[in-house]
Motif scaffolding. Structure first.
Motif, PDB file in Angstrom:
ATOM      1  N   GLY A 144       0.868  -1.089   0.013  1.00 33.12           N
ATOM      2  CA  GLY A 144      -0.029  -0.121  -0.087  1.00 33.12           C
ATOM      3  C   GLY A 144       0.886   1.375  -0.080  1.00 33.12           C
ATOM      4  N   PRO A 145       0.299   2.527  -0.173  1.00 32.17           N
ATOM      5  CA  PRO A 145       0.932   3.612   0.089  1.00 32.17           C
ATOM      6  C   PRO A 145       1.859   3.920   1.465  1.00 32.17           C
ATOM      7  CG  PRO A 145      -1.437   3.902  -0.206  1.00 32.17           C
ATOM      8  CD  PRO A 145      -1.320   2.619  -0.022  1.00 32.17           C
ATOM      9  N   VAL A 146       2.726   4.523   1.235  1.00 33.71           N
ATOM     10  CA  VAL A 146       3.934   4.942   2.400  1.00 33.71           C
ATOM     11  C   VAL A 146       3.574   6.288   2.745  1.00 33.71           C
ATOM     12  CG1 VAL A 146       5.679   3.068   1.643  1.00 33.71           C
ATOM     13  CG2 VAL A 146       5.666   5.602   0.974  1.00 33.71           C
ATOM     14  N   ARG A 147       3.649   6.393   4.170  1.00 34.74           N
ATOM     15  CA  ARG A 147       3.362   7.526   4.649  1.00 34.74           C
ATOM     16  C   ARG A 147       4.743   8.699   4.553  1.00 34.74           C
ATOM     17  NH1 ARG A 147      -1.271   6.215   7.968  1.00 34.74           N
ATOM     18  NH2 ARG A 147      -1.637   8.542   8.085  1.00 34.74           N
ATOM     19  N   THR A 148       4.480   9.872   5.015  1.00 31.72           N
ATOM     20  CA  THR A 148       5.582  10.555   4.769  1.00 31.72           C
ATOM     21  C   THR A 148       6.653  10.090   5.927  1.00 31.72           C
ATOM     22  OG1 THR A 148       4.125  12.242   4.270  1.00 31.72           O
ATOM     23  CG2 THR A 148       6.276  13.096   5.128  1.00 31.72           C
ATOM     24  N   TRP A 149       6.339   9.752   7.047  1.00 28.94           N
ATOM     25  CA  TRP A 149       7.270   9.460   8.036  1.00 28.94           C
ATOM     26  C   TRP A 149       8.199   8.162   7.586  1.00 28.94           C
ATOM     27  CZ3 TRP A 149       6.825   4.782  10.240  1.00 28.94           C
ATOM     28  CH2 TRP A 149       5.521   4.095  10.132  1.00 28.94           C
ATOM     29  N   GLN A 150       7.514   7.398   6.741  1.00 27.23           N
ATOM     30  CA  GLN A 150       8.195   6.075   6.325  1.00 27.23           C
ATOM     31  C   GLN A 150       9.320   6.527   5.126  1.00 27.23           C
ATOM     32  OE1 GLN A 150       4.544   4.069   5.383  1.00 27.23           O
ATOM     33  NE2 GLN A 150       5.593   2.424   6.131  1.00 27.23           N
ATOM     34  N   VAL A 151       9.430   7.855   4.808  1.00 28.42           N
ATOM     35  CA  VAL A 151      10.547   8.093   3.806  1.00 28.42           C
ATOM     36  C   VAL A 151      11.883   8.566   4.616  1.00 28.42           C
ATOM     37  CG1 VAL A 151      11.219   9.618   1.885  1.00 28.42           C
ATOM     38  CG2 VAL A 151       8.892   8.855   2.242  1.00 28.42           C
ATOM     39  N   ILE A 152      12.698   7.921   4.461  1.00 26.47           N
ATOM     40  CA  ILE A 152      14.032   7.948   5.150  1.00 26.47           C
ATOM     41  C   ILE A 152      14.989   9.013   4.494  1.00 26.47           C
ATOM     42  CG2 ILE A 152      16.366   7.047   6.138  1.00 26.47           C
ATOM     43  CD1 ILE A 152      14.821   4.258   6.239  1.00 26.47           C
ATOM     44  N   GLY A 153      15.010   8.921   3.186  1.00 24.19           N
ATOM     45  CA  GLY A 153      15.767  10.017   2.720  1.00 24.19           C
ATOM     46  C   GLY A 153      15.406   9.901   0.942  1.00 24.19           C
ATOM     47  N   LYS A 154      16.042  10.834   0.442  1.00 23.21           N
ATOM     48  CA  LYS A 154      16.285  10.927  -1.113  1.00 23.21           C
ATOM     49  C   LYS A 154      17.487  10.634  -1.655  1.00 23.21           C
ATOM     50  CE  LYS A 154      14.660  14.595  -4.171  1.00 23.21           C
ATOM     51  NZ  LYS A 154      14.134  15.824  -4.099  1.00 23.21           N
ATOM     52  N   VAL A 155      17.348   9.714  -2.937  1.00 26.59           N
ATOM     53  CA  VAL A 155      18.775   9.433  -3.251  1.00 26.59           C
ATOM     54  C   VAL A 155      19.399  10.456  -4.094  1.00 26.59           C
ATOM     55  CG1 VAL A 155      19.819   7.752  -4.932  1.00 26.59           C
ATOM     56  CG2 VAL A 155      18.234   6.867  -3.207  1.00 26.59           C
ATOM     57  N   VAL A 156      20.500  10.915  -3.790  1.00 24.98           N
ATOM     58  CA  VAL A 156      21.129  12.054  -4.519  1.00 24.98           C
ATOM     59  C   VAL A 156      22.237  11.497  -5.353  1.00 24.98           C
ATOM     60  CG1 VAL A 156      20.324  13.705  -3.272  1.00 24.98           C
ATOM     61  CG2 VAL A 156      22.465  12.807  -2.831  1.00 24.98           C
ATOM     62  N   LEU A 157      23.001  10.274  -5.102  1.00 23.03           N
ATOM     63  CA  LEU A 157      24.160   9.872  -5.931  1.00 23.03           C
ATOM     64  C   LEU A 157      24.144   8.462  -5.958  1.00 23.03           C
ATOM     65  CD1 LEU A 157      27.179  11.817  -4.759  1.00 23.03           C
ATOM     66  CD2 LEU A 157      26.054  12.242  -6.857  1.00 23.03           C
ATOM     67  N   ARG A 158      24.599   7.896  -6.992  1.00 19.76           N
ATOM     68  CA  ARG A 158      24.725   6.298  -7.228  1.00 19.76           C
ATOM     69  C   ARG A 158      26.051   6.132  -7.426  1.00 19.76           C
ATOM     70  NH1 ARG A 158      24.406   3.609 -12.984  1.00 19.76           N
ATOM     71  NH2 ARG A 158      24.205   1.441 -12.174  1.00 19.76           N
ATOM     72  N   MET A 159      26.880   5.069  -6.836  1.00 19.67           N
ATOM     73  CA  MET A 159      28.079   4.664  -6.951  1.00 19.67           C
ATOM     74  C   MET A 159      27.962   3.247  -7.578  1.00 19.67           C
ATOM     75  SD  MET A 159      29.565   6.325  -3.680  1.00 19.67           S
ATOM     76  CE  MET A 159      28.332   6.064  -2.612  1.00 19.67           C
ATOM     77  N   HIS A 160      28.568   3.194  -8.777  1.00 24.15           N
ATOM     78  CA  HIS A 160      28.698   1.863  -9.626  1.00 24.15           C
ATOM     79  C   HIS A 160      30.104   1.535  -9.959  1.00 24.15           C
ATOM     80  CE1 HIS A 160      26.867  -1.482 -11.871  1.00 24.15           C
ATOM     81  NE2 HIS A 160      27.699  -1.239 -12.873  1.00 24.15           N
ATOM     82  N   GLY A 161      30.633   0.539  -9.139  1.00 27.14           N
ATOM     83  CA  GLY A 161      32.055   0.542  -9.532  1.00 27.14           C
ATOM     84  C   GLY A 161      32.759   1.737  -9.159  1.00 27.14           C
ATOM     85  N   SER A 162      33.394   2.148  -9.901  1.00 28.87           N
ATOM     86  CA  SER A 162      34.360   3.498  -9.829  1.00 28.87           C
ATOM     87  C   SER A 162      33.772   4.635 -10.299  1.00 28.87           C
ATOM     88  CB  SER A 162      35.716   3.419 -10.457  1.00 28.87           C
ATOM     89  OG  SER A 162      35.444   3.312 -11.810  1.00 28.87           O
TER      90      SER A 162
END
Length: 175
Positions: A144-162
């Motif tokens: 089901g839908p998630v509540r605002t308090w369940q959102v821990i963070g927003k992804v800003v960067l991805r590290m794939h290998g180097s």
């Protein structure tokens, strides 16, 4: 030119204070996570590391298309926000409809599912999240839908290998 011992100490203290500030800011404001599983394939791969802003005020508010870190039933998940508070969300044979309009998706057909569900209107503190790989993702279709308090963070960067890159926020949005 002669630099006094006092000046050198001041510079060393300033550098040490700046480094300490950077470390404290990183620990307090950003968190890294390792991606486990294929629910966000192609955007994120199993084993990738992601950096998430832990405080919503660091970046713009959570918007449709953002990749977020959630806490659901004691598990930490990474998913894409498909609909925000006040939106209506539905699915017709694997095609997402937001506010009655089809969502244009840049997800390969091989990752799409065939699910259908009737329109659901999100309350003021609810988000609807999906994995990019609908065939294997456990997401709002299941819990089901998630509540605002369940959102821990927003992804800003991805590290794939180097390689370090941002995570596209517009891959699942209406043009």
């Amino acid at each position: 030119m002669h630099v006094s011992v006092g000046s050198r100490l001041w510079v060393l203290r300033a550098v040490a204070a700046a480094l300490l500030l950077v470390v404290v800011a990183r620990v307090a404001l950003f968190t890294t996570y390792r991606v486990a599983g294929a629910s966000m394939r192609e955007t994120l791969q199993d084993g990738d590391r992601v950096v998430a802003a832990s405080h919503p005020w660091l970046v713009q508010p959570v918007l449709t298309g953002d990749t977020v870190i959630l806490s659901v039933d004691g598990e930490v998940l990474v998913k894409r926000v498909m609909a925000c508070p006040g939106d209506s969300i539905a699915m017709d044979h694997g095609h997402v409809l937001r506010n009655g309009e089809p969502v244009v998706e840049a997800i390969p057909d091989s990752l799409e599912g065939g699910d259908s569900f009737p329109a659901y209107h999100l309350r003021r503190d609810e988000y609807f999240v999906l994995g990019d790989n609908l065939r294997v993702s456990i997401d709002s279709r299941d819990f089901g839908p998630v509540r605002t308090w369940q959102v821990i963070g927003k992804v800003v960067l991805r590290m794939h290998g180097s390689e370090v890159s941002t995570v596209a926020a517009l891959e699942r949005t209406v043009p």
